[in-house]
Write a protein that holds these residues in place. Structure first.
Motif, PDB file in Angstrom:
ATOM      1  N   ILE A 218      44.396  66.612 115.334  1.00 54.22           N
ATOM      2  CA  ILE A 218      43.114  66.315 114.680  1.00 54.22           C
ATOM      3  C   ILE A 218      43.326  65.944 113.219  1.00 54.22           C
ATOM      4  O   ILE A 218      42.724  64.993 112.702  1.00 54.22           O
ATOM      5  N   THR A 219      44.195  66.686 112.535  1.00 52.15           N
ATOM      6  CA  THR A 219      44.436  66.443 111.109  1.00 52.15           C
ATOM      7  C   THR A 219      45.033  65.060 110.862  1.00 52.15           C
ATOM      8  O   THR A 219      44.571  64.311 109.999  1.00 52.15           O
ATOM      9  N   VAL A 220      46.062  64.703 111.628  1.00 54.15           N
ATOM     10  CA  VAL A 220      46.721  63.413 111.411  1.00 54.15           C
ATOM     11  C   VAL A 220      45.818  62.254 111.829  1.00 54.15           C
ATOM     12  O   VAL A 220      45.792  61.216 111.164  1.00 54.15           O
ATOM     13  N   VAL A 221      45.067  62.424 112.909  1.00 51.29           N
ATOM     14  CA  VAL A 221      44.121  61.369 113.318  1.00 51.29           C
ATOM     15  C   VAL A 221      43.088  61.138 112.211  1.00 51.29           C
ATOM     16  O   VAL A 221      42.698  59.993 111.935  1.00 51.29           O
ATOM     17  N   THR A 222      42.680  62.208 111.558  1.00 51.18           N
ATOM     18  CA  THR A 222      41.746  62.085 110.430  1.00 51.18           C
ATOM     19  C   THR A 222      42.369  61.263 109.302  1.00 51.18           C
ATOM     20  O   THR A 222      41.716  60.384 108.717  1.00 51.18           O
ATOM     21  N   ILE A 223      43.635  61.523 109.004  1.00 55.66           N
ATOM     22  CA  ILE A 223      44.338  60.761 107.964  1.00 55.66           C
ATOM     23  C   ILE A 223      44.429  59.292 108.361  1.00 55.66           C
ATOM     24  O   ILE A 223      44.207  58.391 107.534  1.00 55.66           O
ATOM     25  N   LEU A 224      44.718  59.027 109.631  1.00 58.07           N
ATOM     26  CA  LEU A 224      44.842  57.640 110.098  1.00 58.07           C
ATOM     27  C   LEU A 224      43.498  56.915 110.049  1.00 58.07           C
ATOM     28  O   LEU A 224      43.447  55.710 109.769  1.00 58.07           O
ATOM     29  N   VAL A 225      42.407  57.627 110.314  1.00 57.47           N
ATOM     30  CA  VAL A 225      41.077  57.022 110.208  1.00 57.47           C
ATOM     31  C   VAL A 225      40.783  56.652 108.761  1.00 57.47           C
ATOM     32  O   VAL A 225      40.255  55.578 108.463  1.00 57.47           O
ATOM     33  N   LYS A 227      42.978  55.964 106.510  1.00 58.96           N
ATOM     34  CA  LYS A 227      43.898  54.890 106.132  1.00 58.96           C
ATOM     35  C   LYS A 227      43.996  53.824 107.231  1.00 58.96           C
ATOM     36  O   LYS A 227      45.042  53.211 107.409  1.00 58.96           O
ATOM     37  N   ILE A 228      42.904  53.570 107.938  1.00 61.23           N
ATOM     38  CA  ILE A 228      42.923  52.713 109.105  1.00 61.23           C
ATOM     39  C   ILE A 228      43.436  51.303 108.812  1.00 61.23           C
ATOM     40  O   ILE A 228      44.075  50.674 109.662  1.00 61.23           O
ATOM     41  N   GLU A 229      43.189  50.818 107.589  1.00 61.80           N
ATOM     42  CA  GLU A 229      43.628  49.462 107.255  1.00 61.80           C
ATOM     43  C   GLU A 229      45.147  49.352 107.167  1.00 61.80           C
ATOM     44  O   GLU A 229      45.714  48.253 107.256  1.00 61.80           O
ATOM     45  N   GLU A 230      45.841  50.493 107.030  1.00 52.61           N
ATOM     46  CA  GLU A 230      47.299  50.490 106.917  1.00 52.61           C
ATOM     47  C   GLU A 230      47.999  50.599 108.275  1.00 52.61           C
ATOM     48  O   GLU A 230      49.206  50.361 108.378  1.00 52.61           O
ATOM     49  N   VAL A 231      47.256  50.969 109.303  1.00 55.67           N
ATOM     50  CA  VAL A 231      47.859  51.257 110.608  1.00 55.67           C
ATOM     51  C   VAL A 231      48.574  50.047 111.222  1.00 55.67           C
ATOM     52  O   VAL A 231      49.727  50.172 111.667  1.00 55.67           O
ATOM     53  N   PRO A 232      47.964  48.861 111.288  1.00 56.87           N
ATOM     54  CA  PRO A 232      48.676  47.716 111.887  1.00 56.87           C
ATOM     55  C   PRO A 232      49.998  47.394 111.179  1.00 56.87           C
ATOM     56  O   PRO A 232      51.013  47.157 111.840  1.00 56.87           O
ATOM     57  N   TYR A 233      49.958  47.403 109.831  1.00 50.30           N
ATOM     58  CA  TYR A 233      51.179  47.124 109.069  1.00 50.30           C
ATOM     59  C   TYR A 233      52.226  48.198 109.313  1.00 50.30           C
ATOM     60  O   TYR A 233      53.422  47.897 109.462  1.00 50.30           O
ATOM     61  N   MET A 234      51.775  49.436 109.381  1.00 50.53           N
ATOM     62  CA  MET A 234      52.679  50.573 109.580  1.00 50.53           C
ATOM     63  C   MET A 234      53.416  50.457 110.914  1.00 50.53           C
ATOM     64  O   MET A 234      54.629  50.651 110.993  1.00 50.53           O
ATOM     65  N   ILE A 235      52.692  50.138 111.971  1.00 51.37           N
ATOM     66  CA  ILE A 235      53.300  50.022 113.299  1.00 51.37           C
ATOM     67  C   ILE A 235      54.290  48.855 113.349  1.00 51.37           C
ATOM     68  O   ILE A 235      55.396  48.974 113.887  1.00 51.37           O
ATOM     69  N   SER A 236      53.893  47.718 112.761  1.00 54.55           N
ATOM     70  CA  SER A 236      54.802  46.563 112.752  1.00 54.55           C
ATOM     71  C   SER A 236      56.045  46.852 111.930  1.00 54.55           C
ATOM     72  O   SER A 236      57.141  46.386 112.246  1.00 54.55           O
ATOM     73  N   LEU A 237      55.900  47.679 110.879  1.00 52.91           N
ATOM     74  CA  LEU A 237      57.025  48.034 110.019  1.00 52.91           C
ATOM     75  C   LEU A 237      58.060  48.850 110.793  1.00 52.91           C
ATOM     76  O   LEU A 237      59.267  48.660 110.616  1.00 52.91           O
ATOM     77  N   ILE A 238      57.595  49.750 111.646  1.00 54.34           N
ATOM     78  CA  ILE A 238      58.509  50.574 112.442  1.00 54.34           C
ATOM     79  C   ILE A 238      59.388  49.688 113.327  1.00 54.34           C
ATOM     80  O   ILE A 238      60.612  49.852 113.382  1.00 54.34           O
ATOM     81  N   THR A 307      55.617  61.476 116.062  1.00 53.50           N
ATOM     82  CA  THR A 307      54.928  60.220 115.781  1.00 53.50           C
ATOM     83  C   THR A 307      53.749  60.449 114.856  1.00 53.50           C
ATOM     84  O   THR A 307      53.500  59.652 113.942  1.00 53.50           O
ATOM     85  N   LEU A 308      53.024  61.535 115.060  1.00 51.52           N
ATOM     86  CA  LEU A 308      51.892  61.859 114.194  1.00 51.52           C
ATOM     87  C   LEU A 308      52.348  62.047 112.749  1.00 51.52           C
ATOM     88  O   LEU A 308      51.737  61.538 111.807  1.00 51.52           O
ATOM     89  N   THR A 309      53.428  62.804 112.574  1.00 53.73           N
ATOM     90  CA  THR A 309      53.958  63.029 111.226  1.00 53.73           C
ATOM     91  C   THR A 309      54.398  61.721 110.583  1.00 53.73           C
ATOM     92  O   THR A 309      54.092  61.455 109.412  1.00 53.73           O
ATOM     93  N   ALA A 310      55.095  60.894 111.341  1.00 58.06           N
ATOM     94  CA  ALA A 310      55.564  59.609 110.822  1.00 58.06           C
ATOM     95  C   ALA A 310      54.399  58.722 110.408  1.00 58.06           C
ATOM     96  O   ALA A 310      54.419  58.097 109.340  1.00 58.06           O
ATOM     97  N   PHE A 311      53.364  58.666 111.245  1.00 57.83           N
ATOM     98  CA  PHE A 311      52.190  57.849 110.923  1.00 57.83           C
ATOM     99  C   PHE A 311      51.513  58.318 109.641  1.00 57.83           C
ATOM    100  O   PHE A 311      51.061  57.512 108.835  1.00 57.83           O
ATOM    101  N   ALA A 312      51.439  59.644 109.460  1.00 58.14           N
ATOM    102  CA  ALA A 312      50.803  60.191 108.251  1.00 58.14           C
ATOM    103  C   ALA A 312      51.592  59.791 106.999  1.00 58.14           C
ATOM    104  O   ALA A 312      51.020  59.389 105.984  1.00 58.14           O
ATOM    105  N   ILE A 313      52.917  59.888 107.070  1.00 57.30           N
ATOM    106  CA  ILE A 313      53.770  59.549 105.924  1.00 57.30           C
ATOM    107  C   ILE A 313      53.733  58.048 105.635  1.00 57.30           C
ATOM    108  O   ILE A 313      53.609  57.619 104.485  1.00 57.30           O
ATOM    109  N   LEU A 314      53.813  57.233 106.684  1.00 58.49           N
ATOM    110  CA  LEU A 314      53.856  55.777 106.500  1.00 58.49           C
ATOM    111  C   LEU A 314      52.497  55.222 106.098  1.00 58.49           C
ATOM    112  O   LEU A 314      52.404  54.320 105.246  1.00 58.49           O
TER     113      LEU A 314
END
Length: 449
Positions: A218-225, A227-238, A307-314
Motif C-alpha cells: 500500500i505504501t509503495v503504491v501510494t508513492i507510485l501514484v 509520482k505517476i508521471e515518472e513510472v513509464p520512464y522508470m520502467i523503460s530505464l530498468i 520490485t516495490l522498493t526499486a520502483f519507490a527509489i527510481l
C-alpha cells in the motif's frame, strides 16, 4: 579482505553455477511446477494439512518463516545497494534471478523433505547437509560439513541488525555512539522469541509477515501514484540499462549482471540452502507438495517486494543525487514522496517487523548447522552465540556486513546447487507420480460431482 574475497568468489564461476543451475532446473522440470499455482494456493490454505505427518510446522507457517527470513533487509536495503552499485538495470537481473530461483527452490526444498533426519530422541533436522549425506551417501560428507561450517557464518544476523540499527539512528536522530545499546536491546527481544524454537518462530512469522507485506504494498503504491508521471520512464530505464551497464559503478555489463544476481540471491536465497532448513520441517508426507510451496517465496520476496522498493527509489529519483546506500537510500525515497515524518514512521514500523522476523528465522538456520556438526540436540546452543553477535553487528560498517554475508552465501551455494543437480532425477520421478495422482484425483472428483 572481505571485499576482495567476495568479489572473487562471486565472479563468473559461481554465477554460472547459480544461474546455470536455475536454467537447468527450469528446463528439466519442463515448467510443470509453474502450471500448478492453483494447487499450491490450496496447499497454503490448509486443504492438504496432515497433523498425523512427521513435522513441526504446517505449510503456511513454513512459507511464512522462510519469507520472514527473506522479506526484510534484502528487499528494503539490498535493493538500494543493488541500485547504488549496479544502477537501475540491476533490477532486471534480480527478476531473472527470482524466476530461476523458483525452479531451484522447487528441487532443493522437495529434497529437504525427502532426505530430512527424523529421530525420536533428537527430533527433526533438515537442510542441504542431510540431503547430501542421505541422498548422495556418506562419501559426500565433507561437502555437507563444508555447507554447515559456511552456514554458521552465513546465518549470522550481521546485515539485518546493521541496517535495523542504522534505520533507528537515521529516524530518531540520535548519535551513532548509541548503536551498541540499540544492539543490546535488539538481542534481548530476539532471544525471547528464538529460545522457543521453530514452533514459536513459525507462529510469530505467520502473524507478522502477511500484514507487513500488505502495508508495504500500500505504501509503495501510494508513492507510485504520487509520482505517476515518472513510472513509464522508470520502467523503460530498468530495461534499457539492463544491457548497457552504463549506470553501474563497475562501468561494465558484467559488473551489472553480477550485482543483480548477487543481490537477487541475497533477497530470495534460492540455491543458497537456507530455505530448505525451514521447509524441511513441514508436516507433510509429500516432498513435492512442499517444493511447490517453496516456489512462492521468490515470487513474493523478489518479484513483488524487491520490485516495490526499486520502483519507490527510481520513481523518486533519489538514487541520482544521493550518495546514500542501503536502508538510508530507501528511507530518503520514502521521505521525498510522502508527507513530512510519515515516511520515517511507516518505514520504521515495517523495518522493525521485517528485521525481527528475519532475526527469528535465521537463528533456526544456525541451529540446524551446528546440530549437524555436533548432534541435533546441541544445535540450540548456537542461539547464545547468535544473540551476542547481534551486538557486534549493530556497530560494524555496512560494507563489512554485506561482504561477510555475500562470501558465506557463496560458499553455501556450492554444495546446495551441486546436490540439487545430482539428485534432480529423483525429484522428477516423484513429481511425475505426484502430478499424475493429483490429476486422477481431480478427474474423479469432477466425475463424482
Amino acid at each position: 579482505m572481505l571485499k576482495a574475497f567476495s568479489d572473487w568468489i562471486w565472479d563468473w564461476p559461481l554465477l554460472v553455477l547459480i544461474i546455470g543451475g536455475g536454467i537447468f532446473f527450469l528446463i528439466y522440470s519442463r515448467f510443470t511446477p509453474f502450471l500448478h499455482f492453483g494447487h499450491t494456493i490450496n496447499i497454503l490454505r490448509g486443504k492438504y494439512d496432515d497433523d498425523t505427518a512427521t513435522g513441526t510446522i504446517n505449510h503456511f507457517q513454513a512459507l511464512s518463516s522462510a519469507i520472514a527470513a527473506t522479506v526484510a533487509m534484502g528487499n528494503i536495503s539490498g535493493v538500494a545497494v543493488a541500485i547504488a552499485t549496479g544502477g537501475p538495470g540491476a533490477i532486471f537481473w534480480m527478476w531473472i534471478s527470482a524466476i530461476l530461483g523458483m525452479a531451484t527452490k522447487f528441487y532443493t526444498c522437495s529434497l529437504a523433505v525427502l532426505y530430512r533426519k527424523e529421530d525420536e530422541t533428537d527430533g527433526i533436522a533438515s537442510g542441504p547437509m542431510y540431503v547430501i549425506t542421505k541422498g548422495m551417501g556418506e562419501k559426500w560428507k565433507p561437502l555437507a560439513v563444508f555447507f554447515a561450517v559456511a552456514g554458521l557464518v552465513g546465518t549470522l544476523p550481521i546485515f539485518t541488525t546493521n541496517q535495523l540499527t542504522q534505520t533507528l539512528v537515521d529516524v530518531s536522530g540520535i548519535s551513532s555512539d548509541y548503536k551498541i545499546y540499540i544492539g543490546i536491546l535488539i538481542s534481548f527481544f530476539a532471544f525471547v522469541v528464538i529460545i522457543g524454537g521453530i514452533k514459536r518462530i513459525g507462529a510469530v512469522a505467520e502473524k507478522l509477515v502477511p500484514a507487513m507485506v500488505v502495508l508495504y504494498l500500500i505504501t509503495v503504491v501510494t508513492i507510485l501514484v504520487i509520482k505517476i508521471e515518472e513510472v513509464p520512464y522508470m520502467i523503460s530505464l530498468i530495461f534499457s540499462d539492463a544491457f548497457s551497464g552504463e549506470a553501474a559503478l563497475g562501468g561494465s555489463l558484467g559488473h551489472l549482471i553480477k550485482t543483480g544476481i548477487k543481490r537477487g540471491s541475497f533477497s530470495n536465497e534460492a540455491g543458497i540452502g537456507t530455505a530448505p532448513m525451514i521447509h524441511g520441517m513441514t508436516k507433510t508426507k509429500e516432498p513435492i507438495r512442499e517444493g511447490l510451496v517453496a516456489m512462492i517465496g521468490p515470487l513474493i520476496d523478489t518479484l513483488l517486494v524487491c520490485t516495490l522498493t526499486a520502483f519507490a527509489i527510481l520513481a523518486t529519483g533519489v538514487w541520482q543525487f544521493s550518495d546514500q546506500n542501503g536502508i538510508s537510500l530507501t528511507l530518503l525515497a520514502f521521505n521525498s514522496a510522502l508527507p513530512a515524518g510519515l515516511g520515517d514512521i511507516l518505514l520504521m514500523i515495517m523495518v522493525l517487523v521485517f528485521a525481527f522476523s528475519t532475526l527469528f528465522s535465521y537463528s533456526h538456520y544456525g541451529v540446524m548447522c551446528l546440530g549437524y556438526l555436533t548432534k541435533p540436540k546441541y544445535g540450540k546452543y548456537y542461539n547464545y552465540f547468535y544473540v551476542l553477535s547481534i551486538i557486534v553487528a549493530a556497530v560494524v560498517k555496512i560494507d563489512v556486513a554485506v561482504n561477510l554475508i555475500d562470501s558465506a552465501f557463496a560458499l553455501m551455494a556450492i554444495p546446495t546447487v551441486l546436490s540439487g543437480l545430482l539428485l534432480a532425477p529423483t525429484i522428477n520421478d516423484m513429481a511425475k507420480k505426484y502430478f499424475k495422482e493429483l490429476k486422477t484425483t481431480s478427474n474423479n472428483t469432477v466425475n463424482t460431482s
